[in-house]
Design a protein around this motif. Structure first.
Motif, PDB file in Angstrom:
ATOM      1  N   ILE A 120      50.951  31.427  24.374  1.00 15.93           N
ATOM      2  CA  ILE A 120      50.036  30.565  25.116  1.00 15.93           C
ATOM      3  C   ILE A 120      49.690  31.267  26.429  1.00 15.93           C
ATOM      4  O   ILE A 120      50.548  31.419  27.303  1.00 15.93           O
ATOM      5  N   THR A 121      48.463  31.709  26.525  1.00  9.46           N
ATOM      6  CA  THR A 121      47.998  32.400  27.727  1.00  9.46           C
ATOM      7  C   THR A 121      46.601  31.904  28.072  1.00  9.46           C
ATOM      8  O   THR A 121      45.740  31.810  27.192  1.00  9.46           O
ATOM      9  N   PRO A 122      46.345  31.528  29.324  1.00 10.38           N
ATOM     10  CA  PRO A 122      44.988  31.077  29.698  1.00 10.38           C
ATOM     11  C   PRO A 122      43.963  32.177  29.457  1.00 10.38           C
ATOM     12  O   PRO A 122      44.289  33.363  29.388  1.00 10.38           O
ATOM     13  N   LEU A 123      42.724  31.762  29.335  1.00  5.64           N
ATOM     14  CA  LEU A 123      41.646  32.713  29.036  1.00  5.64           C
ATOM     15  C   LEU A 123      41.555  33.801  30.101  1.00  5.64           C
ATOM     16  O   LEU A 123      41.300  34.970  29.782  1.00  5.64           O
ATOM     17  N   ALA A 124      41.772  33.445  31.368  1.00  2.00           N
ATOM     18  CA  ALA A 124      41.644  34.417  32.446  1.00  2.00           C
ATOM     19  C   ALA A 124      42.790  35.417  32.469  1.00  2.00           C
ATOM     20  O   ALA A 124      42.695  36.451  33.152  1.00  2.00           O
ATOM     21  N   LYS A 125      43.880  35.163  31.742  1.00  2.00           N
ATOM     22  CA  LYS A 125      45.049  36.043  31.762  1.00  2.00           C
ATOM     23  C   LYS A 125      45.177  36.892  30.495  1.00  2.00           C
ATOM     24  O   LYS A 125      46.138  37.648  30.352  1.00  2.00           O
ATOM     25  N   LYS A 126      44.213  36.787  29.590  1.00  2.00           N
ATOM     26  CA  LYS A 126      44.343  37.486  28.303  1.00  2.00           C
ATOM     27  C   LYS A 126      44.302  39.002  28.467  1.00  2.00           C
ATOM     28  O   LYS A 126      45.066  39.733  27.824  1.00  2.00           O
ATOM     29  N   LEU A 127      43.395  39.501  29.305  1.00  2.00           N
ATOM     30  CA  LEU A 127      43.314  40.948  29.501  1.00  2.00           C
ATOM     31  C   LEU A 127      44.583  41.494  30.147  1.00  2.00           C
ATOM     32  O   LEU A 127      45.058  42.574  29.774  1.00  2.00           O
ATOM     33  N   PHE A 167      46.992  35.333  20.508  1.00  2.00           N
ATOM     34  CA  PHE A 167      46.795  34.808  21.858  1.00  2.00           C
ATOM     35  C   PHE A 167      46.012  33.502  21.755  1.00  2.00           C
ATOM     36  O   PHE A 167      44.909  33.482  21.186  1.00  2.00           O
ATOM     37  N   LEU A 168      46.551  32.414  22.313  1.00  2.00           N
ATOM     38  CA  LEU A 168      45.902  31.111  22.262  1.00  2.00           C
ATOM     39  C   LEU A 168      45.752  30.544  23.668  1.00  2.00           C
ATOM     40  O   LEU A 168      46.696  30.599  24.474  1.00  2.00           O
ATOM     41  N   ASP A 169      44.563  30.014  23.956  1.00  2.00           N
ATOM     42  CA  ASP A 169      44.350  29.250  25.180  1.00  2.00           C
ATOM     43  C   ASP A 169      45.011  27.879  25.012  1.00  2.00           C
ATOM     44  O   ASP A 169      45.127  27.381  23.873  1.00  2.00           O
ATOM     45  N   PRO A 170      45.464  27.252  26.087  1.00  2.00           N
ATOM     46  CA  PRO A 170      46.082  25.913  25.934  1.00  2.00           C
ATOM     47  C   PRO A 170      45.196  24.909  25.201  1.00  2.00           C
ATOM     48  O   PRO A 170      45.713  24.044  24.489  1.00  2.00           O
ATOM     49  N   SER A 171      43.871  25.018  25.334  1.00  2.00           N
ATOM     50  CA  SER A 171      42.979  24.083  24.638  1.00  2.00           C
ATOM     51  C   SER A 171      42.887  24.370  23.139  1.00  2.00           C
ATOM     52  O   SER A 171      42.436  23.514  22.376  1.00  2.00           O
ATOM     53  N   GLU A 172      43.293  25.559  22.687  1.00  2.00           N
ATOM     54  CA  GLU A 172      43.191  25.934  21.274  1.00  2.00           C
ATOM     55  C   GLU A 172      44.497  25.749  20.513  1.00  2.00           C
ATOM     56  O   GLU A 172      44.499  25.850  19.278  1.00  2.00           O
ATOM     57  N   SER A 180      48.966  43.027  36.212  1.00  2.00           N
ATOM     58  CA  SER A 180      47.599  42.535  36.404  1.00  2.00           C
ATOM     59  C   SER A 180      46.659  43.713  36.638  1.00  2.00           C
ATOM     60  O   SER A 180      46.965  44.623  37.418  1.00  2.00           O
ATOM     61  N   VAL A 181      45.520  43.675  35.969  1.00  2.00           N
ATOM     62  CA  VAL A 181      44.512  44.728  36.119  1.00  2.00           C
ATOM     63  C   VAL A 181      43.200  44.165  36.653  1.00  2.00           C
ATOM     64  O   VAL A 181      42.183  44.859  36.638  1.00  2.00           O
ATOM     65  N   THR A 182      43.217  42.916  37.126  1.00  2.00           N
ATOM     66  CA  THR A 182      41.977  42.284  37.587  1.00  2.00           C
ATOM     67  C   THR A 182      41.365  43.024  38.766  1.00  2.00           C
ATOM     68  O   THR A 182      40.164  43.302  38.797  1.00  2.00           O
ATOM     69  N   SER A 183      42.192  43.364  39.767  1.00  2.00           N
ATOM     70  CA  SER A 183      41.660  44.059  40.946  1.00  2.00           C
ATOM     71  C   SER A 183      41.112  45.439  40.569  1.00  2.00           C
ATOM     72  O   SER A 183      40.078  45.865  41.104  1.00  2.00           O
ATOM     73  N   GLN A 184      41.763  46.128  39.640  1.00  2.00           N
ATOM     74  CA  GLN A 184      41.267  47.435  39.223  1.00  2.00           C
ATOM     75  C   GLN A 184      39.937  47.307  38.472  1.00  2.00           C
ATOM     76  O   GLN A 184      39.028  48.135  38.640  1.00  2.00           O
ATOM     77  N   SER A 226      38.267  37.628  35.773  1.00  2.00           N
ATOM     78  CA  SER A 226      39.255  38.514  35.143  1.00  2.00           C
ATOM     79  C   SER A 226      38.608  39.751  34.529  1.00  2.00           C
ATOM     80  O   SER A 226      39.263  40.784  34.362  1.00  2.00           O
ATOM     81  N   LEU A 227      37.309  39.663  34.197  1.00  2.00           N
ATOM     82  CA  LEU A 227      36.592  40.823  33.676  1.00  2.00           C
ATOM     83  C   LEU A 227      36.101  41.757  34.780  1.00  2.00           C
ATOM     84  O   LEU A 227      35.504  42.799  34.477  1.00  2.00           O
TER      85      LEU A 227
END
Length: 807
Positions: free
Chosen positions: A273-280, A397-402, A429-433, A481-482
């Motif tokens: 269970i991982t939120p959509l913004a944390k999948k990457l 990988f599943l979002d909590p809503s799925e 985390s690779v968001t900042s990169q 996150s992208l």
């Protein structure tokens, strides 16, 4: 001792002919014994080895050379039925050897019928993807290497002309639906009337909505009396699908239907269970933790595959990265699959193009970063690992809503799956990169925007709204996150909200605003104190020059249909903001497009209006240009389309030349117009009359051109004569006689009279010294010219006299 000479009597039969006859006889005996053994084969008997089956010598040698000895469950149960020519519906888990279960019967059934290249196409094998078709063809080449059949691979991506030249000589074809349908429609020498076997691998995918029209068209080209075999891990049982294929009493072979799980028992299945913004971030952390593994990562669209591949390639995780999607060229896709199969440690980012049938050796992990559309897709995706009783692992990988809806779908399909958690100390985390890379590289940012839109669209179009609910996803955080500065605009979601707003009642909205009363006014006063952002619409309505109107202001009317009085409510001394009827004034047009072309003749200011222009467009009614807005319309090709006539459909031949579609006329309509001979005569008469009219028009054009040319020449000659007359001061002035071509006078009609009565005679004319007839204005060819010394009055007469004397 010299060799004995052959006798001069009847020659003896060569030894070779007798050897061939014996070999042919032996082959016939082997074939008859093989047919007898197949007829005596017990369908219910349990067969474990290929050597126990009644197979021909070429097939047995091919299996032995390819190291196939022991049969799997689906092979032992399906081959017995298919060798006897029965229709098969085969269902088995992924990686259970379904390919060999239909290749062996195809080779054997054609061998027993003594199929040759002169018999045409004998077997057609359909696959949903090019990669799976290539894989099937490779297995066919290995097992059938000792057979004399000709086999071909038709998957697109190559020259159509080369395939057309070779297609007519093929006995077995492995193909994708789109390409083979193109050949069935366009290749003249490609015949399927003698087809014996039709095979569909991954049949449920071929028969679904994506290939439905293509498959229906292919079935129409095939004979109904044939053997049909369908194989898939999730087999279809729809009566409609089976009826379309004309199956005759099919045998349903489902070896794992009673099993506790729809997936192999050696496959370990988990979900996170991982939120959509944390999948990457989760995917990056997983790849960094498993650098010594072979992994396949599934995403929902090709644009996402490209973005994740490019961004991770810049981050350099320390393991080879590859990507596979349907937009790549065929050569590149084949190179990637071959390279990944040969790699020991690698990561392959792929769409569902790689989800079915592909056999990548020794895959350790299957990661599903995006939730599959249904449980069948999940089963096919995880089937890329744990093949042929090997060990494999899969993570979803599943979002909590799925989570709730997807777990229910997997439970219905007998898919055991367990939840696992991510270790916090392993998370990176690779968001900042990604934000830094998107800021520096506009192309990567563009890919990220396309990936975002394609993912949202893939969620939006899903039918199962219990699993995929786009309103419960945090799209702003996902865009962040992208590495994107903000979420891109999505038209289809905005359109959905607009539809809901339009459905709301306009009157109810105004009533609710009136009922708010004094509370709303107080809240508005409080909001005035706050600092607000002024938009361009606010600035537009704050302008004080609203009384300056265009020339077509006289065409405005009130709500009651009366004309607006000139300057009413818009005087120079009044403010534009005080005009209460400003938003209620409308333009009045007639219904339909014709109203745009009409000029309001009832306008009071019509006399003072500017001149109306008309523009002719492709033979249609002239378009009236009476305002600046209509002038701008001429610059828009899209808006001018409704003023143009309907176009005709064009098709292109092989040389790239365009022509109209040739359609055959109905036989009844043709006969209704009369006999063929009568129609032919009528057609010739019409064409002859049209040719004659065109000839007359052409001649008239030629005459007009000659007449214009003659007038221009005469004008030049007159001007030249006047100049010479002005330049001479004395002496005898002879009149200027223009030269005239005698051939022109025959073809030209009579025009204005010549400047001089006597034209210059031709060189062949005879000259005598008799008097010329006064009645004749020009010397004719039949009469001789007679010139005396007293009649010399021009240069022409002098030349005629001199020529006579010299003659």
């Amino acid at each position: 001792m010299p060799p004995a000479r052959p006798s001069r009597g009847k020659p003896s039969k060569p030894h070779q002919d007798s050897g061939r006859a014996l070999k042919r006889k032996r082959g016939q005996e082997d074939l008859s014994s093989l047919v007898k053994r197949v007829e005596e084969l017990d369908i219910k008997a349990a067969v474990k080895n290929f050597s126990d089956l009644p197979l021909s010598e070429p097939t047995a040698d091919g299996l032995s050379a390819s190291h196939y000895k022991v049969m799997t469950d689906i092979q032992s149960r399906a081959i017995n039925h298919s060798l006897k020519g029965r229709d098969i519906l085969g269902a088995a888990k992924t990686g259970s050897g379904k390919t060999l279960a239909f290749i062996v019967p195809v080779l054997e059934n054609l061998y027993r019928k003594q199929w040759t290249e002169y018999d045409g196409l004998g077997a057609l094998i359909l696959a949903p993807t090019r990669e799976l078709a290539i894989q099937i063809f490779e297995v066919l080449r290995k097992v059938g290497r000792y057979h004399a059949f000709s086999a071909g691979l038709v998957i697109g991506g190559k020259s159509l002309r080369e395939e057309q030249d070779r297609l007519g000589r093929m006995n077995i074809l492995v193909c994708t639906p789109g390409r083979i349908l193109q050949h069935l429609d366009q290749t003249a020498m490609f015949e399927t009337n003698n087809l014996q076997i039709l095979v569909m691998d991954e049949a449920d995918r071929i028969l679904d909505m994506g290939f439905q029209k293509s498959v229906d068209a292919i079935i129409d080209h095939l004979p109904k009396s044939r053997q049909t075999m369908l194989f898939s891990a999730t087999q279809t049982k729809k009566v409609g699908d089976l009826a379309r294929l004309s199956l005759q009493d099919p045998e349903y072979v489902a070896v794992h239907e009673a099993a506790a799980s729809a997936t192999p028992s050696t496959l370990q299945q988990h979900y996170v269970i991982t939120p959509l913004a944390k999948k990457l971030d989760t995917l990056w952390s997983f790849i960094r933790s498993n650098l010594k593994s072979k992994t396949v990562v599934f995403l929902s669209s090709g644009k996402q595959v490209r973005f994740v591949y490019e961004s991770f390639r810049h981050l350099q995780p320390g393991i080879p990265l590859m990507h596979l999607h349907g937009r790549q060229k065929q050569g590149g896709r084949l190179d990637i699959t071959t390279k990944f199969s040969q790699s020991q440690h690698a990561v392959l980012f792929a769409t569902d193009v790689a989800a079915r049938g592909l056999d990548f050796p020794a895959v350790d992990w299957v990661i599903q970063m995006d939730c599959p559309e249904d449980a069948d897709t999940y089963i096919h995706r995880v089937g890329r690992t744990a093949r042929y009783e090997r060990v494999g692992r899969a993570v979803l990988f599943l979002d909590p809503s799925e989570e709730k809806g997807m777990l229910q779908r997997l439970e219905q399909k007998k898919v055991p799956i367990e939840r696992i958690n991510i270790k916090a100390n392993k998370q990176q985390s690779v968001t900042s990169q990604l934000q830094n890379m998107c800021f520096k590289d506009p192309e990567l940012k563009y890919l990220g925007q396309k990936a975002f839109i394609s993912y949202v669209k893939s969620i939006y179009v899903q039918k199962d709204k219990d699993v995929f609910n786009i309103k419960e996803l945090s799209l702003e955080d996902y865009a962040n996150s992208l590495g994107l500065p903000g979420a891109p605009r999505i038209k289809f979601i905005k359109g959905d909200d607009t539809k809901e707003r339009k459905n709301a009642s306009w009157r109810m909205a105004h009533l609710s605003s009136d009922e708010e009363g004094s509370d709303a006014e107080e809240s508005k006063k409080d909001k005035k104190d706050e600092k607000q952002v002024r938009t361009r619409y606010d600035r537009m309505f704050e302008r004080r020059n609203q009384d300056v109107l265009a020339e077509h202001y006289s065409k405005l009317i009130n709500d009651d249909g009366t004309m607006v009085a000139a300057g009413a409510g818009n005087g120079a001394g009044e403010d534009a903001d005080e005009d209460a009827d400003f938003l209620s004034v409308k333009r009045r047009f007639e219904a339909g497009d014709a109203g745009l072309d009409q000029v309001d003749s009832d306008s009071d200011d019509s006399e003072g209006a500017k001149e109306v222009k008309k523009v002719q467009i492709d033979g249609q009614e002239p378009l009236v240009i009476d305002s600046k807005r209509r002038e701008k319309l001429l610059k828009s090709k899209k808006k001018l389309l409704k003023f143009k006539g309907k176009g005709t459909k064009l098709v292109y031949d092989e040389e790239g030349n365009a022509h109209e579609v040739y359609e055959m006329e109905d036989e009844e309509q043709f006969q209704a117009r009369g006999d063929a001979k009568t129609q032919r005569e009528r057609f010739l008469e019409e064409e002859g009359e049209r040719t004659r009219r065109a000839d007359v028009e052409d001649k008239e054009v030629v005459r007009e051109k000659k007449r214009e040319k003659k007038e221009k020449r005469r004008a030049r000659e007159r001007a030249l004569a006047e100049e010479e007359a002005d330049s001479e001061d004395g002496g005898i002035q002879l009149p200027y006689i223009p030269f005239k071509d005698p051939m022109e006078s025959a073809s030209e009609p009579e025009s204005e009279p010549e400047l001089v009565e006597a034209p210059r005679p031709s060189k062949k004319a005879r000259v005598s010294f008799t008097a010329q007839d006064s009645d004749d204005e020009r010397p004719s060819k039949s009469k001789k010219s007679k010139v005396t010394a007293e009649q010399i009055s021009s240069l022409q007469d002098l030349e005629a006299l001199a020529s006579g004397l010299l003659g």
